[in-house]
Design an enzyme around this catalytic site. Structure first.
Site, PDB file in Angstrom:
ATOM      1  N   CYS A   2       3.749   3.147  64.304  1.00 54.41           N
ATOM      2  CA  CYS A   2       5.172   2.878  64.416  1.00 54.41           C
ATOM      3  C   CYS A   2       5.904   4.205  64.424  1.00 54.41           C
ATOM      4  O   CYS A   2       5.299   5.255  64.216  1.00 54.41           O
ATOM      5  CB  CYS A   2       5.644   2.077  63.211  1.00 54.41           C
ATOM      6  SG  CYS A   2       4.658   0.608  62.936  1.00 54.41           S
ATOM      7  N   LYS A 574       2.817   3.349  73.386  1.00 54.94           N
ATOM      8  CA  LYS A 574       2.381   4.535  74.124  1.00 54.94           C
ATOM      9  C   LYS A 574       1.391   5.364  73.318  1.00 54.94           C
ATOM     10  O   LYS A 574       0.426   5.883  73.835  1.00 54.94           O
ATOM     11  CB  LYS A 574       3.588   5.385  74.523  1.00 54.94           C
ATOM     12  CG  LYS A 574       3.162   6.634  75.268  1.00 54.94           C
ATOM     13  CD  LYS A 574       4.049   6.965  76.409  1.00 54.94           C
ATOM     14  CE  LYS A 574       3.475   8.048  77.291  1.00 54.94           C
ATOM     15  NZ  LYS A 574       2.407   7.542  78.171  1.00 54.94           N
TER      16      LYS A 574
HETATM   17  C1  AGP Z   1      -2.668   4.889  79.582  1.00 54.37           C
HETATM   18  O1  AGP Z   1      -1.952   4.340  80.605  1.00 54.37           O
HETATM   19  C2  AGP Z   1      -2.579   4.259  78.279  1.00 54.37           C
HETATM   20  N1  AGP Z   1      -1.311   3.898  77.862  1.00 54.37           N
HETATM   21  C3  AGP Z   1      -3.519   4.721  77.203  1.00 54.37           C
HETATM   22  O2  AGP Z   1      -4.803   4.415  77.631  1.00 54.37           O
HETATM   23  C4  AGP Z   1      -3.462   6.203  76.748  1.00 54.37           C
HETATM   24  O3  AGP Z   1      -3.907   7.025  77.778  1.00 54.37           O
HETATM   25  C5  AGP Z   1      -4.328   6.368  75.500  1.00 54.37           C
HETATM   26  O4  AGP Z   1      -3.804   5.589  74.471  1.00 54.37           O
HETATM   27  C6  AGP Z   1      -4.459   7.797  75.051  1.00 54.37           C
HETATM   28  O5  AGP Z   1      -3.229   8.330  74.688  1.00 54.37           O
HETATM   29  P1  AGP Z   1      -3.054   9.882  74.453  1.00 54.37           P
HETATM   30  O6  AGP Z   1      -3.297  10.531  75.774  1.00 54.37           O
HETATM   31  O7  AGP Z   1      -1.655  10.050  73.974  1.00 54.37           O
HETATM   32  O8  AGP Z   1      -4.090  10.280  73.450  1.00 54.37           O
END
Ligand code: AGP
Length: 579
Positions: A2, A574
């Site tokens: 969060c 995200k």
């Molecule tokens: C990608 O479109 C995703 N939202 C997700 O797989 C993301 O790439 C993953 O959670 C890794 O995040 P980060 O690059 O911030 O570590």
């Protein structure tokens, strides 16, 4: 998983904290809320299901408060509902808390606090645990935190008081102070643009902010002096325009991102650094999701240009695997946010073993960078949409440059020409129609195109909720071909001469089973397909950056036509800051 944000100062903090929460929605947007001390010094709570736009509708615009804490939630304990939204208050109405992290022993602590809870959250247990301790508010918090197993960044306010209390273990918390007051949040993007200095609260440290100052304490409540950190080159991103979705904006930004990457990376990867890194005999890339796909691509580049052993692991697997770690290996952790829990835990594991850690990140002041011996920055700029697009191409391009430099290739001019010519204009209308008319979608490719097929499928699943699969083309007939029928669409990606004929055979095998085929390629293929999307022609090793763009656009277009929000897909956040 969060975001928390808090402000105390002479000005009205309500709007400032809501604005901060907007910037933290990448950490979750299931629900959000505020707690504040109103003008008659009473504790008020406003919370709602959904994003900050819903919260803004609930707030009385005439309300004024000097002391505000806020939260944006990605549900871990309990369903998405108003009762489970933060802030949570103690049973006696005295304290309100916002929390990022997970209290792992919350069932056990729940028995200890023994009060009637209104929510299913670990956080409500925590605020009651604090409330039931003895001593000053700071002592209560310190004592309660000793009993917690798990991770937390918390902000807490008390009825009738102009103070905010902070604590942290595991989850990030930044605090800035100036003559106007004290502001805090899960990352530094919550601060004002012109702000220069801040404090990074470390594990098991506590802070108490009043209208004029902030003081820091250890876990025994002993005061400590903390040095402020100067921050530079932060993308504070302030534009919340509704003109475009963030995802489309970010897809379209890719040509600029590649130019910036090309320009900046040659200087950050200086000869001395390259010389130092050349001593490693092996490379092990670790990441999650799209960043993991960048790692797979990075492996292809390292093998091709450096002729060195290289492997890639998903971080959630790496951290619990029986790894045979080696000092001859450079461990490379790739992350847009630099806050992904599994990636951080994996990097810590390597660090604790005394081995070398390199991080490829897009956020300069992230937790992952604090563990790195060497940081390779990506220059994508703030990425807001949950689906990663420009950060992916920036990672792939950076890892390509890294491998080229390490392998001693001097092709700077080829790269410069490429970034000048690269654009994002593709008509994906027909491809979109084919996807919408199909019941099953498979993306196939070999080598670098296999990696692109994984990334294409992830994008389509993530924002358009289409159950699809990315896979090595050669694996089709080892099982998955059984799923292929006249309701299936196979999207074949083909950018490599050496596997061109093999892909053509795979296409014929699909067609023999009645499946439709869309071919995405820059090559001359001798096969009839339902749709050919022709890619511009660049050097083979640059094609993964080119071929992914129409596939990003495809996911975006399908999502739009199905009426979903591309920026905030359901069930996701995200940044995945919990395990
Ligand atoms: C990608 O479109 C995703 N939202 C997700 O797989 C993301 O790439 C993953 O959670 C890794 O995040 P980060 O690059 O911030 O570590």
């Amino acid at each position: 998983m969060c975001g928390i944000c808090a402000g105390i100062g002479s000005e009205n903090q309500i709007e400032k904290v809501v604005r901060g929460l907007k910037k933290l929605e990448y950490r979750g947007y299931d629900s959000c809320g505020l707690a504040y001390i109103n003008e008659t010094k009473n504790l008020e709570i406003v919370k709602c299901v959904g994003g900050t736009e819903n919260l803004e509708n609930r707030i009385d615009k005439t309300d004024f408060s000097n002391v505000v804490i806020g939260h944006t939630r990605w549900a871990t304990h309990g369903t998405v509902c108003e009762e489970n939204a933060h802030p949570h208050i103690s049973f006696d109405g005295q304290f309100a808390i916002v929390h990022n992290g997970i209290v792992e022993n919350f069932e056990e602590l729940k028995k200890q606090v023994d009060v009637q809870l209104k929510s299913q959250t670990d956080t409500e247990v925590l605020v009651n645990l604090i409330c039931k301790q003895s001593g000053t508010t700071l002592e209560k918090i310190c004592n309660a935190c000793q009993k917690v197993v798990g991770s937390f960044a918390i902000a807490l306010i008390e009825n009738g008081k102009d103070e905010i209390f902070f604590a942290r273990r595991g989850s990030p918390l930044w605090i800035a102070a100036d003559e106007k007051g004290v502001f805090a949040g899960s990352d530094i993007s919550v601060f004002d643009k012109n702000f220069k200095k801040c404090f990074c609260l470390e594990d098991d440290e506590f802070a108490v902010a009043s209208l004029k100052k902030v003081e820091f304490f250890e876990k025994n409540c002993k005061k400590i002096e903390k040095k402020s950190i100067s921050v530079e080159n932060v993308d504070f991103f302030d534009g919340f325009s509704d003109e475009q979705t963030f995802m489309l904006k970010e897809i379209k930004e890719q040509p600029i991102v590649l130019r910036k990457t090309c320009f900046n990376l040659f200087s950050s990867l200086d000869d001395a650094k390259i010389c130092e890194l050349k001593k490693f005999k092996k490379f092990h890339f670790v990441a999650c999701g799209t960043a993991y796909h960048s790692c797979l691509m990075g492996c292809q580049f390292i093998k091709k240009f450096c002729k060195k052993q290289c492997e890639a692991s998903v971080a959630s697997e790496f951290r619990y695997a029986d790894n045979v770690l080696s000092k001859n290996c450079l461990y490379v952790f790739v992350s847009q946010s630099g806050e992904t829990a599994d990636t951080i835990a994996s990097a810590r594991l390597v660090k604790d073993a005394g081995l070398s850690v390199m991080c490829v990140t897009n956020e300069p002041y992230c937790t992952l960078n604090s563990l790195a011996d060497f940081v390779l920055p990506t220059f994508a700029g703030k990425e807001m949409a949950v689906a990663s697009t420009k950060a992916y191409t920036a990672q792939v391009f950076s890892l390509l440059i890294f491998a080229l430099r390490l392998g001693g290739e001097t092709i700077q001019n080829t790269l410069k020409d490429f970034v000048q010519a690269f654009d994002c204009e593709f008509d994906v209308d027909k491809l979109c129609q084919l996807v919408l008319a199909s019941q099953k979608v498979f993306f196939i490719g070999r080598g670098q195109d296999y990696v692109s097929s994984l990334e294409a499928a992830l994008k389509l699943k993530e924002i358009a909720y289409i159950n699809c699969l990315g896979m090595p083309a050669g694996e089709l007939k080892h099982g998955t071909l059984a799923l292929v029928d006249e309701k299936s669409l196979v999207v074949a990606i083909s950018t490599q001469e050496k596997t061109k004929k093999k892909i053509e055979s795979n296409i014929l095998e699909v067609q023999a089973r009645g499946g439709k085929v869309a071919l995405i390629s820059n090559l001359e293929h001798n096969v009839d397909v339902d749709l050919k999307l022709t890619l511009p022609n660049f050097e083979e090793f640059l094609m993964p950056i080119v071929s992914i763009v129409p596939l990003q656009l495809l996911a975006f277009e399908v999502c739009q036509r199905l009426g979903f929000d591309p920026d905030k897909p359901r069930n996701l956040a995200k940044s995945v800051t919990v395990e």
